[in-house]
Write an enzyme that holds these catalytic residues in place. Sequence first.
Site, PDB file in Angstrom:
ATOM      1  N   ALA A   1      52.961  40.341  -1.353  1.00 20.96           N
ATOM      2  CA  ALA A   1      52.359  40.680  -2.701  1.00 20.96           C
ATOM      3  C   ALA A   1      53.375  41.616  -3.576  1.00 20.96           C
ATOM      4  O   ALA A   1      53.701  41.121  -4.601  1.00 20.96           O
ATOM      5  CB  ALA A   1      51.009  41.237  -2.400  1.00 20.96           C
TER       6      ALA A   1
ATOM      7  N   ILE B   1      46.079  48.736  -5.653  1.00 18.61           N
ATOM      8  CA  ILE B   1      45.433  47.579  -5.452  1.00 18.61           C
ATOM      9  C   ILE B   1      45.374  46.624  -6.659  1.00 18.61           C
ATOM     10  O   ILE B   1      44.809  46.843  -7.697  1.00 18.61           O
ATOM     11  CB  ILE B   1      44.140  47.561  -4.725  1.00 18.61           C
ATOM     12  CG1 ILE B   1      44.333  48.889  -3.582  1.00 18.61           C
ATOM     13  CG2 ILE B   1      43.413  46.783  -4.361  1.00 18.61           C
ATOM     14  CD1 ILE B   1      45.153  48.384  -2.660  1.00 18.61           C
TER      15      ILE B   1
ATOM     16  N   ASN C   1      43.889  43.305  -6.285  1.00 19.07           N
ATOM     17  CA  ASN C   1      42.533  42.674  -6.391  1.00 19.07           C
ATOM     18  C   ASN C   1      41.756  43.397  -5.470  1.00 19.07           C
ATOM     19  O   ASN C   1      41.875  43.352  -4.068  1.00 19.07           O
ATOM     20  CB  ASN C   1      42.838  41.414  -6.129  1.00 19.07           C
ATOM     21  CG  ASN C   1      41.421  40.428  -6.321  1.00 19.07           C
ATOM     22  OD1 ASN C   1      40.455  40.694  -5.671  1.00 19.07           O
ATOM     23  ND2 ASN C   1      41.329  39.354  -7.110  1.00 19.07           N
TER      24      ASN C   1
ATOM     25  N   GLN D   1      41.680  41.333   2.861  1.00 16.12           N
ATOM     26  CA  GLN D   1      42.978  41.282   4.066  1.00 16.12           C
ATOM     27  C   GLN D   1      42.610  42.484   5.084  1.00 16.12           C
ATOM     28  O   GLN D   1      43.110  42.423   6.129  1.00 16.12           O
ATOM     29  CB  GLN D   1      44.047  41.623   3.391  1.00 16.12           C
ATOM     30  CG  GLN D   1      44.809  40.602   2.485  1.00 16.12           C
ATOM     31  CD  GLN D   1      45.119  39.447   3.288  1.00 16.12           C
ATOM     32  OE1 GLN D   1      46.172  39.539   4.203  1.00 16.12           O
ATOM     33  NE2 GLN D   1      44.577  38.248   3.507  1.00 16.12           N
TER      34      GLN D   1
ATOM     35  N   GLY E   1      52.021  46.401   0.498  1.00 15.00           N
ATOM     36  CA  GLY E   1      51.377  45.284   1.301  1.00 15.00           C
ATOM     37  C   GLY E   1      50.063  45.856   1.974  1.00 15.00           C
ATOM     38  O   GLY E   1      50.091  46.960   2.194  1.00 15.00           O
TER      39      GLY E   1
ATOM     40  N   GLU F   1      48.826  43.511   6.794  1.00 15.21           N
ATOM     41  CA  GLU F   1      48.984  43.781   8.169  1.00 15.21           C
ATOM     42  C   GLU F   1      48.369  45.129   8.565  1.00 15.21           C
ATOM     43  O   GLU F   1      48.227  45.438   9.799  1.00 15.21           O
ATOM     44  CB  GLU F   1      50.237  43.789   8.746  1.00 15.21           C
ATOM     45  CG  GLU F   1      50.866  42.158   8.642  1.00 15.21           C
ATOM     46  CD  GLU F   1      52.345  41.837   8.898  1.00 15.21           C
ATOM     47  OE1 GLU F   1      52.943  43.107   8.817  1.00 15.21           O
ATOM     48  OE2 GLU F   1      52.601  40.937   9.311  1.00 15.21           O
TER      49      GLU F   1
END
Lengths: 314, 754
Positions: free
Chosen positions: B521, B637, B639, B646, B710, B713
């Site tokens: 992203a 952020i 979205n 995620q 990101g 993860e």
Amino acid sequence: MKPFAFERARNVDHALSLAAAAPGARFLAGGTNLLDLMKLEIEQPETLIDVGRLPLADISETAGGGLRIGALATNTVVASDPRVRSRYPVLARAILSGASVQLRNKASMGGNLMQRTRCAYFMDPAKPCNKRLPGSGCSAMGGLSQATALFGASEFCVAVSASDMSVALAVLDAEVETVRADGSVRRRPVETLHRLPGDAPQVDTDLAPDELILAVELPPPPSGGQVWRKVRARASYIGALASIAVAGDRVALGAVAARPWRARAAEAALAEGAAPREAAEAELVSASGEDGRKTLVRRLATDAIQESRKGSRS
Amino acid sequence: MSTVRDWAAPNPITENRSGLIGKPVDRYEGRLKVTGTAPYAFEVETPSAPLYGHIVSATIARGRIAGIDLSQAASAPGVVLVWSHLNVPVQAQRGAKLNPRSQRGSNPALGSDRVEHYGQSVAFILADTPENARAAEARIRITYEASDADLDFGSFIDSAGPVPGEEDARIGDFEAGYSASAVTVDATWFSPLQNHAQMEPCATTAWWEGDKVVVHTSIQMVKGGQHALAETLGIPSDRVRLLTRYIGGGFGGKGQSYDDLTLAALAARESGRPVRVAYTRRQMFQATVHRPAVQMRVRLGADGTGRLNAMALEAVTHCARNSTFVEHAAEFARNLYAAPHRLTGHRLVRLDIPHAGAMRAPGEAPGMLSLECAMDELADRLGMDPIALRIRNEPEVDPDNAKPFSIRQLVRCMQEGAQQFGWDRRNPTPGAVRDGRWYVGMGMATAIRGNFLLPAKAGLRLTGDGLATLTQGMTDIGTGTYTILAQITGETLGLPLDQVRVELGDSDMPPAPGSGGQFGAATAGSAAFETGMVMRRRLAELATSDPRSPLYGEDPLLMDFANGNIVLGNRSESLATLASRAGPEGVYVEGSISPAADARDWSQHTYGAQFAEVGVDSVTGEVRLRRMFGVFAAGRILNAKLAKSQITGGMIWGVGAALTESNAVDPRYGSFLHQDLGGYLAPVHADIVNLDAVLLDEADDKANPMGIKGVGELGICGSGAAIANAVYNACGVRLRDYPLTPDKVLAALEAKGL
């Protein structure tokens, strides 16, 4: 998937004559297990006889106060039937824990009984397996899989039955009604429908090739509480590490043998006044296999029997 | 080269005037996916009727093919061709690079008679239908000469060797610091081999157009796949067009190409027909990469107040014999807690099993299952609250390199998480809370995961219909990349979302590094943003230099963009008009992002705190998650809905790691015990009854121009440790051998007399 012939039975007689004429044919109902196995080329029938549209889905009261469930009644219908839920809750709960709703919508009473083991080595065509390829050996012995039989195993096979439903049927003293091409109708207890492996583990049941399940009959429920428990690493969508059905003074264990295992030794001990734990231990006297699995069965059986005596129907 | 200072100025994303940034909009491609109409690689339309390939896999762990008879298979119904190492077309040697700038080397299939792991491709069948291709496998006769194979990680742990090119990270004097500590923990954890188990198998559809091959394949990195295939075929990469528009899960396992790509391209060339090849479910387990097992020894030494004096995490892991992959399970520990004396490092065992490779949060995912439980044990030993212990050891600067943090809200994550989760209701005495036959307990752990920005480009076209189309050789592996790129482009240009299109996954498009390491992203998004800014400048110049525009003659730097218009004061012109005037093709620009020159002057991570409540069945040892909650800090952020998906998806991944996911190598065969989704147990809906996450308001102005980071993860990190700590709190049993399956829990309960 290997190419195969597909026949749709018009009625029961037609299904039986098709089966008699095509050795190695398989009856197809919901197909939730058979088609998976065909895709993996574990099952390779030359002919499929689709019995899914035969009028065998009714559930009706019997004269003796029991319930007759047609072989093609779906698992969803059976588990949600008010008569089943009120009189045989152990059966409803066993079915609900047996598969996801999508599978239960397709899976039938007869097909559920006919499902094959999920032993990881049976499911892998590259491995020796006497059940899949007689004489090739058993790779589950000395293997990594924990789901091996505690009761009734042989030197040729340690696979366990994958059916939860059959454990509840066994504890309810249910009978399977079948018919053969020659018209002979036969009844046998669900408990003994499945063979123990002996020296022919490739043969799961004592049904003849041209023998079709018509219905399962439940006698009136025994008095006393009914309990169903299924132990597994995740909450759904997986076979049992061990399961138990208790109905009154009867006990059946699941995932511990090639058939639903009526714990006769435990029942006898209970009849003589033994405590639940003593009864569980009495059953385990004849068990072979890993201690951890025996411990699980002992604790599970002790607790489930205790719970049934509280009059609970959970 | 820019510096992070250049990123600090306000820009359309940070100003977010139309509010697209952060908005929880639905997935750009969601309708296609839920209606089953998104064409995945195996399903794309072909120029003519395709043939189907099936790969035959080795059934020994190591050795050579002594004999192989393809003749019966070649004459089987529908079969077009059959290959083994004896007759497969020529390919470049493994790893060869004709072009030194290729991102990946040659990846030949059926390259030799050597078998290096169970499941390796040994033959290939091309037929008119997938059924005929698979059925012909039974007609191939192979005799193997098996060699001894090293298969069992456990029996080689003690002989593990150093990782080539790597040294232990030592700060201070760990041994002295540890032995001088008043309170210590010394324990060893084990995280098993895990599989990615993507829903969509590896699959390729290939055909040739003259001397150029077109391949649709399922891969996370467009350039990597394109280069690998070009090198394998020995052709320049501009003769390989690789497309990967929809991907049904990657998780790191599709960071590289597999034999489906190579063999589909070869077979399409040989047959002159389009060819489809997909891995079977079994091959997905056996013939792709996996996360290796890791043994982790943690030693912590603290004073009586809980201040850490010494900390060590030593990890032993495995990879394939001819590989260099390392699961860096100890690395995260370098940046997490303050302690003057530190030791972290890795040792490696080489095995004759399939290749270990990257899987979601490589390093942190298994690593945090050890240290974060060791911290729980230390807190227990000190009689301290686990959160208080962590706050006591919160560093001022990065404990590994003394760099300042770009932003670090770990403490806030823990405190807000504790409050919202109801941590104060936790009874610190293990085994004290019962609910019927269930022991109930709570646990927590922290999360840390690095943030990265890689170089990337993008293209953007504005057409006379007012549509902006972003093109990028980027992938969306199910994470939401299409959607966030549309939001960024819309916000940058002042366009509503229905006027923005995004086209991804094509090697002809401006390149981006793809999806992995939670850099997607920030990397692709920043390139999209910069490209949008290039477009703004171009449009401003076009308007102000054109007498037909109402903005003619004005200063292009003063232009604003809103509601589909370029605006100055009360004058404006629609972008559609501007694009129409520019010509039939509209306006096309490209832009790019590169890491800032000084990006490494800051320690930059994403953080979180995980909270779990579990029940442990006192009879059977079954563990069930009752609820789970996390608070995370991961920059701005883009979205809210997708970011939360995620994060919660990551947390669920951690639930699997803690409770169910594991595979084992059968030492008799070299194969994995579980080779399907019925045996390899990822969590299902019934396992996840009450799980939620919150993302803190944050912007990291050292990360990239948008201040985003990101999230792919982060949610995994520490998730499983929180569950294991909750299991301890529930029943007083410390289990360090993951996953915490009923058999292990039950044995521990029995051992305690419970």
